[in-house]
Design an enzyme around this catalytic site. Structure first.
Site, PDB file in Angstrom:
ATOM      1  N   LYS A 215       0.876  -1.176   0.000  1.00 53.50           N
ATOM      2  CA  LYS A 215       0.000   0.000   0.000  1.00 53.50           C
ATOM      3  C   LYS A 215       0.910   1.221   0.000  1.00 53.50           C
ATOM      4  O   LYS A 215       1.973   1.217   0.644  1.00 53.50           O
ATOM      5  CB  LYS A 215      -0.869  -0.030   1.263  1.00 53.50           C
TER       6      LYS A 215
ATOM      7  N   SER B 186      -9.737   1.515   2.869  1.00 53.68           N
ATOM      8  CA  SER B 186      -8.887   2.352   2.056  1.00 53.68           C
ATOM      9  C   SER B 186      -7.833   1.602   1.253  1.00 53.68           C
ATOM     10  O   SER B 186      -7.285   2.145   0.312  1.00 53.68           O
ATOM     11  CB  SER B 186      -8.179   3.368   2.954  1.00 53.68           C
TER      12      SER B 186
ATOM     13  N   SER C 153      -9.871  -1.008   6.944  1.00 56.46           N
ATOM     14  CA  SER C 153      -9.272  -0.769   5.630  1.00 56.46           C
ATOM     15  C   SER C 153      -8.581  -1.959   4.980  1.00 56.46           C
ATOM     16  O   SER C 153      -8.198  -1.881   3.817  1.00 56.46           O
ATOM     17  CB  SER C 153      -8.286   0.402   5.711  1.00 56.46           C
TER      18      SER C 153
END
Ligand SMILES: [Zn+2]
Lengths: 483, 446
Positions: free
Chosen positions: A77, A152, A176
């Site tokens: 990420k 997210s 997330s």
């Protein structure tokens, strides 16, 4: 090949049926072919990835036995720092930020021969549940390109589900990892707070953030967790608790395991088709010999409110360092230091990030601190106690991961509150600091739905055991999107 | 009407640890710009602070030496404000739970010994430094993250002299226990003062004004003195005192308004979740207690009781750690405590004062002072000559015997030896003898 799991690729590498370079080239080729429409990546590190793969091949050729993750392509990420690469948090504010150091998880991955092929798209600074707040691009759900991958960590989820990489890391502050795993048909794991070092993870909410993996199955998840977990002297909140070999828990035997079903998590907010899906999953658990007990977690309904106060408060302070002075975006024209701050932050941050900074600043302000921040902290303590009590009665807790399957772009952007409700079942887990995992539990109108297991502190093993037993009794994890 | 001043001091002291508060960078002074830095003290995204245990040790040491209670459960807090010398735009400090509370320092005071209470001591980090040039502003973060303690007194001082005495005592104690070098010129000790006035006999506090930018103990004394006068004058003119921060202007010898309370920051203090809360147990506290050296008060008592020094001498000699160390070294070399004390209190301190030097600048060794005293006691030199020898010692660092020998400053008491010397001198200077016999007195100068 891109449909395979970590353990399958690992075995192929060990049997020398493929080389790490071939696997990596295949990954890069797949990204090249589909990422224009998928949008999972914000940057690709092809040279670094191939170099790492060549190193692994050299060692394999020399007959060395390598760690499970050696030679296997993965994605980070884009809020995790990797030396010599740009980290953006999908925000203009971090424009051009070249990290001079490796996050501890990156160090651990590198030490295990991991092949990091790139950085995955995310909601800006991890604030969102659909990856739509990314300043750069939309990431699509591999099962339906009209729909969101969740967030997210949407890029991390989509990249694994679509077979661009074999696993990825995400960060989970309120769901997330688990929510996008649910929406993309993956296993998504949020470890106990303190289980995995946060050093090098750009902080959103320090007391809630945890790094964890996205994988295609539970065995892969256990393999990645073996590498990630453990104390780090660079992170004083990382726990000095021994790390077991998580793969040893995958016995498929959950007879007599006490599984709690909190009635609050199966209440009116759960749509009928989701409830049906969940109840089928629970029947599977029963058939495996688990004991299902109804429990009550009445304080859970306050978790979302507590979350938005605490997470926003911490974020308002954590994000203060992005000011246009030392790195990242700086407004082109300014008159003095204050003007640099105001203009750079106004232009550099997106709406959702600004909303949370304002919310957090307000909650910490003189005159409001006691009513908001302090009160939220007190409720948090009570939620923690409620979970501790619950784990005296049951070994794990089960719930839907999210109230809904993947929704369409723009469907929830107009109303932030509706977006926030996507995390209603995942947020309490972060508030309590316990571990949680989402596993594929079926499909609703062709879209994946996830089942969440919640475990006691540092009982990641038990969690993986039940998740694995469930998974092995079903076929949902074998389904791959057609992209 | 007669007014009484209420003075409280906030003192920041840099701890003499080897590494910074939350990372392992060196705290060494100087170094190339931004060279003693890492992702942590630069506040780079993703970096995390880890509390320096040694700094906590030092703070506990300071707390115990200042008679404080050590709080066993404390946490670090964030103080939020935007300023370019603050890399994270928040400072990691302590707010509701200072590490040490409720201590005191004893000062001489106008009406005898007086306790100045210490309200709290907390641990925090230093900021970087800005340089403003024509082409822009530059920042050096070598000092960012250097461990600090802030020592906040209660508003117990009533005169500028008391404030100065408090500071001197504080400095002496902190130097004694070795937690800081307390060099105001290098910024390792900084002091802000809170000053208000009220009619004598009144119980209520007046509006308090904070004074910053005082760069020496003398400046603190002067600034407070000025501020008290300014406030009294204002009140007498029927003006209101405004709650504000004022800056001491050393060149104009006055305090100048910086900002008023309306412009005060809301620092939005809250617990820093990046650092686990700090637990200090009895064992830890006792370990630090045992490591504490003898403190000035204890030393003073010992000098009086065991070495027979007068109270006043003992107080002066224990004022600084170095001074006491010099004295004790002399005694260890066999010097008589009272004689050593006399020389130190007299010649040595006077010379240091005249030359604006510190005891650490003295070139000769304690053994040399003892030797000098020995030379007097043996009658080798007279007291008057000894002072000349001392002056020479002070300037050159040479030992007294060498000086006496080279300069022929011997006081001779043996009659035979004197006659021998006289004869020798007369033999070597026949012309002088003739001159003397002829009545010219100049020859006597020999
Ligand atoms: Zn550093």
């Amino acid at each position: 090949m891109h449909r395979k799991t970590i353990h399958e690729i690992r075995d192929l590498l060990r049997k020398k049926e493929v080389t790490a370079v071939e696997v990596t080239e295949n990954s890069l080729k797949r990204i090249n072919e589909i990422d224009d429409k998928l949008g999972a990546f914000v940057s690709i590190e092809a040279d670094k990835a191939l170099e790492a793969a060549r190193e692994v091949d050299k060692k394999l050729q020399a007959g060395e036995t390598l760690p499970d993750l050696a030679g296997i392509p993965m994605a980070l990420k884009d809020n995790m720092c990797m030396k010599g690469t740009i980290s953006t948090c999908s925000s203009r504010m971090m424009e051009g930020f070249l990290s001079p150091y490796d996050a501890t998880v990156v160090e651990r991955l590198k030490a295990n021969g991991a092949v990091i092929v790139g950085k995955a798209n995310m909601d800006e600074f991890a604030m969102g549940s659909s990856t739509e707040t990314s300043a750069f691009k939309l990431t699509k759900n591999p099962y339906d390109l009209e729909r969101v991958p969740g967030g997210s960590s949407g890029g991390s989820a989509a990249s694994v589900a679509a077979g661009e990489v074999y696993y990825s890391l995400g960060s989970d502050t309120g769901g997330s990892i688990r929510q996008p795993a649910s929406l993309c048909g993956l296993v998504g794991f949020k470890p106990t707070y303190g289980r995995v070092s946060r050093y090098g993870l750009v902080a959103f909410a320090s007391s809630l953030d945890q790094i964890g993996p996205f994988t295609k199955d539970v065995e892969d998840c256990a393999i990645v967790m073996n590498t990630l977990a453990g104390h780090d002297p660079m992170d004083s909140t990382s726990a000095k608790v021994e790390v077991p070999d998580y793969t040893k828990f995958l016995t498929k035997d959950i007879r007599g395991m006490r599984i709690g079903m909190p009635k609050e998590y199966f209440g009116e907010g759960v749509p009928e088709d989701m409830r049906k899906c969940m109840m089928e999953a629970i029947d599977v658990l029963k058939s495996l010999g688990a004991e299902i007990k109804e429990i009550s977690l009445p304080l859970s309904e306050y978790a979302l409110a507590v979350y938005y106060i605490l997470a926003s408060s911490e974020a308002s302070s954590n994000l203060a360092r992005f000011d246009g002075i030392r790195y990242g975006y700086r407004a082109k024209e300014f008159t003095d230091a204050i003007d640099i701050y105001v203009k750079s932050r106004t232009e550099g941050f997106g709406d959702e990030v600004k909303r949370r900074i304002m919310l957090g600043t307000y909650a910490l302000s003189a005159g409001y601190y006691d009513a908001y921040y302090k009160k939220a902290l007190r409720v948090r303590t009570r939620i923690i106690n409620e979970y501790k009590e619950a784990f005296k009665e049951v070994d794990v807790i089960v719930s839907p991961t999210s109230p809904s399957v993947a929704f369409k772009f723009g469907e929830k952007t107009a109303n932030p509150l509706e977006m926030y409700l996507s995390d209603i079942y995942t947020v309490p887990v972060n508030i309590a600091g316990v571990p949680g995992v989402s596993v594929p539990a079926g499909f609703i109108k062709g879209l994946p739905a996830g089942l969440q297991f919640i475990g006691n502190y540092f009982e990641e093993g038990t969690l993986l055991k039940v998740a694995h037993a469930f998974e092995q009794a079903t076929d949902h994890h074998k389904v791959r999107p057609t992209i | 009407m007669k007014y009484e001043a209420i003075i409280g001091l906030e003192v920041h002291v840099e701890l003499a640890t080897k590494t910074k508060m939350y990372c392992s960078c060196t705290t060494e002074f100087g170094g190339d710009t931004n060279n003693h830095c890492c992702p942590v003290c630069l506040g780079l995204p993703g970096s995390l602070p880890v509390l320096n245990k040694e700094a906590v040790n030092y703070a506990i040491k300071a707390g115990l030496a200042l008679n404080c209670t050590i709080n066993k459960e404390t946490y670090m807090a964030r103080k939020n404000y935007f300023y370019p010398d603050c890399p994270k735009n928040y400072q990691i400090t302590q707010d509701e739970t200072p590490l040490c509370t409720d201590g005191y320092i004893e000062v001489a005071g106008e009406d005898g010994e007086k306790k100045i209470r210490i309200h709290r001591i907390h641990i925090e980090e230093d900021t970087g430094k800005g340089f403003h040039r024509v082409d822009g502003s530059y920042y050096d973060f070598n000092r960012a993250g250097v461990p600090l303690i802030e020592i906040v007194s209660s508003p117990d001082m009533r005169t500028p002299q008391e404030a100065k005495e408090y500071l001197e005592k504080l400095k002496a104690i902190l130097q004694y226990v070795g937690v800081s070098d307390c060099k105001m010129e290098e910024g390792s000790l900084r002091c802000d003062a809170n000053v208000s006035i009220r009619p004598e006999g009144s119980e209520e506090f007046g509006v308090k004004v904070e004074i910053k930018n005082m760069n020496s103990f003398r400046a603190v004394e002067k600034a407070i003195e000025y501020e008290i006068k300014r406030q009294i004058k204002a009140v007498e003119n029927g003006e209101d005192i405004v709650q504000e921060t004022r800056r001491w202007d050393e060149s104009r010898l006055e305090t100048v308004s910086m900002r008023s309370k309306e412009h005060a920051h809301d620092y939005r203090y809250f617990p820093d979740a990046d650092i686990i809360s700090l637990s200090v147990d009895d064992e830890w506290i006792n370990r630090v207690k045992e490591s504490l050296p003898e403190l000035p008060e204890q030393k003073k008592t010992r000098y009086v009781k065991e070495l027979g020094l007068p109270e006043y001498d003992a107080m002066i000699l224990t004022m600084s750690k170095s001074l006491a160390a010099f004295f004790e070294a002399c005694v260890a070399e066999g010097g008589n405590p009272k004689e050593v004390s006399n020389w130190m209190m007299g010649e040595l301190l006077r010379t240091l004062n005249d030359k604006m030097l510190e005891i650490d600048d003295v070139k000769f060794r304690p053994a040399d002072l003892v030797k000098l005293i020995e030379l007097i006691n043996k009658g080798t030199i007279s007291g008057t000559i000894a002072k000349k020898v001392f002056k020479e010692m002070f300037e050159t660092g040479n030992n007294p015997e060498k000086i006496v020998e080279e300069k022929g400053m011997v006081q001779v008491s043996d009659e035979g030896a004197i006659i021998e010397i006289i004869n020798k001198v007369l033999d070597e200077n026949p012309q002088s003898v003739i001159d003397f016999k002829n009545g010219k007195t100049k020859a006597m100068a020999l």
